[in-house]
Design an enzyme around this catalytic site. Structure first.
Site, PDB file in Angstrom:
ATOM      1  N   ASP A  12      26.043  92.947  84.074  1.00 41.73           N
ATOM      2  CA  ASP A  12      26.621  93.330  85.365  1.00 41.73           C
ATOM      3  C   ASP A  12      26.814  94.846  85.355  1.00 41.73           C
ATOM      4  O   ASP A  12      27.702  95.358  84.667  1.00 41.73           O
ATOM      5  CB  ASP A  12      27.962  92.637  85.592  1.00 41.73           C
ATOM      6  CG  ASP A  12      27.830  91.125  85.811  1.00 41.73           C
ATOM      7  OD1 ASP A  12      26.863  90.533  85.305  1.00 41.73           O
ATOM      8  OD2 ASP A  12      28.704  90.557  86.482  1.00 41.73           O
ATOM      9  N   LYS A  57      26.093  92.026  93.579  1.00 38.39           N
ATOM     10  CA  LYS A  57      27.480  91.619  93.366  1.00 38.39           C
ATOM     11  C   LYS A  57      28.400  92.524  94.177  1.00 38.39           C
ATOM     12  O   LYS A  57      28.184  93.730  94.250  1.00 38.39           O
ATOM     13  CB  LYS A  57      27.798  91.708  91.865  1.00 38.39           C
ATOM     14  CG  LYS A  57      29.234  91.379  91.469  1.00 38.39           C
ATOM     15  CD  LYS A  57      29.364  91.457  89.947  1.00 38.39           C
ATOM     16  CE  LYS A  57      30.822  91.341  89.492  1.00 38.39           C
ATOM     17  NZ  LYS A  57      30.959  91.441  88.027  1.00 38.39           N
ATOM     18  N   LYS A 104      26.730  87.490  94.084  1.00 36.37           N
ATOM     19  CA  LYS A 104      27.946  87.198  93.332  1.00 36.37           C
ATOM     20  C   LYS A 104      29.135  87.915  93.960  1.00 36.37           C
ATOM     21  O   LYS A 104      29.291  89.118  93.785  1.00 36.37           O
ATOM     22  CB  LYS A 104      27.799  87.619  91.869  1.00 36.37           C
ATOM     23  CG  LYS A 104      29.076  87.380  91.034  1.00 36.37           C
ATOM     24  CD  LYS A 104      28.881  87.804  89.584  1.00 36.37           C
ATOM     25  CE  LYS A 104      30.187  87.744  88.797  1.00 36.37           C
ATOM     26  NZ  LYS A 104      30.026  88.152  87.383  1.00 36.37           N
TER      27      LYS A 104
END
Length: 314
Positions: free
Chosen positions: A151, A214, A250
């Site tokens: 991430d 995300k 996400k």
């Protein structure tokens, strides 16, 4: 790898990237807010709700990203990820455990053979303020230690100042450093100011090779609001129509209750489509959410809440 259906000359210069990104359709902010609010009122019946709760559990990236994270805390979180409720083996495991890069090896060992992935924040999380060489070294170390997912945070300062090419090139470099690991690109939507910027950052990240986009680090407010998630779901839907590539989404930050999670699942189904109702393409970054999902699951099964003290604290 970055997609191969990008417009010719897309990354030739900041000017070409700016022309492309600013040529995307603008977001109707009022319309996005109204649609998200309308979808949030959808009710789900008991059987469907039980299925939604189990799906939400399977989509959780169970997360601990604190300076006080100890090896023991990581191992405890890993155990919970595999058996969220030790008294009920029918509860599904979560998708992944997300930790800082220096805790990856501990998580990998604790989760070996479980089917739960290890994700790691990298690239100078959460601010992203570090030289590219340091970001790449952090990424490579996390992957070498066994992280299956990275991430990364984008350089919001570069994005907001219009240096789109720098953001693009950093994402492509980190993607290359990931090897076989999946890359989730964190936009930090709370700092992007407008929904138009969220759309532009989403398309920029996807063209650069993101496997997921995300919303947030969870360290900045606002984070995963429903209108922001809606804009990002529209982006992945439209990107697949344009390129044939399906990118995951996400949301992270502020999703704490079962009601929050179910609202997001409704949004996924109505905006992107049922193809995204899969942990391979939709995740929820959370720490406290899992306990509420377990409490609601117990209530549906027995008619009685287990109570927050029944479950371990994350």
């Amino acid at each position: 790898m970055p997609d191969t259906i990008s417009p010719p000359g897309l990354t030739a210069s900041n000017a070409s990237l700016r022309a492309y990104l600013h040529g995307l359709p603008g977001v109707d902010e009022v319309g996005a807010a109204q649609r998200a609010a309308g979808l949030a009122t959808r009710s789900i019946k008991t059987t469907a709700k039980a299925q939604a709760i189990d799906l939400a559990i399977r989509m959780v990236d169970l997360t601990t990203l604190e300076g006080a994270d100890t090896p023991g805390k990581v191992r405890a979180l890993a155990a919970k990820a595999v058996h969220p409720d030790p008294a009920d083996p029918s509860v599904p495991r979560v998708a992944a455990v997300c930790v800082y890069s220096d805790r990856v090896a501990i998580a990998v060992e604790a989760l070996r053979g479980s089917g739960v992935a290890v994700a790691s924040v990298a690239t100078a999380f959460p601010a992203g303020r570090a030289p590219l060489e340091a970001k790449l070294a952090d990424t490579r170390q996390a992957v070498a230690d066994g992280a299956a997912e990275i991430d990364m945070v984008i350089d919001r300062g570069a994005f907001l100042s219009g240096d789109y090419l720098k953001v693009y090139e950093e994402i492509t470099a980190v993607k290359e450093a990931c090897g076989d690991a999946h890359l989730k690109v964190i936009l930090e939507t709370g700092e992007l100011v407008t929904y138009d910027n969220v759309r532009r950052a989403s398309w920029l990240a996807m063209h650069a090779g993101a496997d997921f986009i995300k919303t947030s680090t969870g360290k900045v407010s606002p984070a995963a609001t429903l209108p922001v998630v809606l804009v990002m779901l529209e982006a992945v839907r439209d990107f697949r129509a344009a390129t044939g590539r399906r990118i995951g989404v996400k949301p992270a930050g502020g999703i704490r209750t079962t009601k929050d999670a179910v609202r997001n699942l409704v949004l996924v189904n109505e905006v992107a489509g049922a193809d995204w109702l899969d942990p391979a393409y939709f995740r929820i970054g959370a720490s406290s959410l899992l306990n509420d999902l377990l409490m609601q699951r117990t209530k549906l099964a027995t008619g009685v809440y287990g109570g927050p003290d029944y479950y371990t604290l994350d």
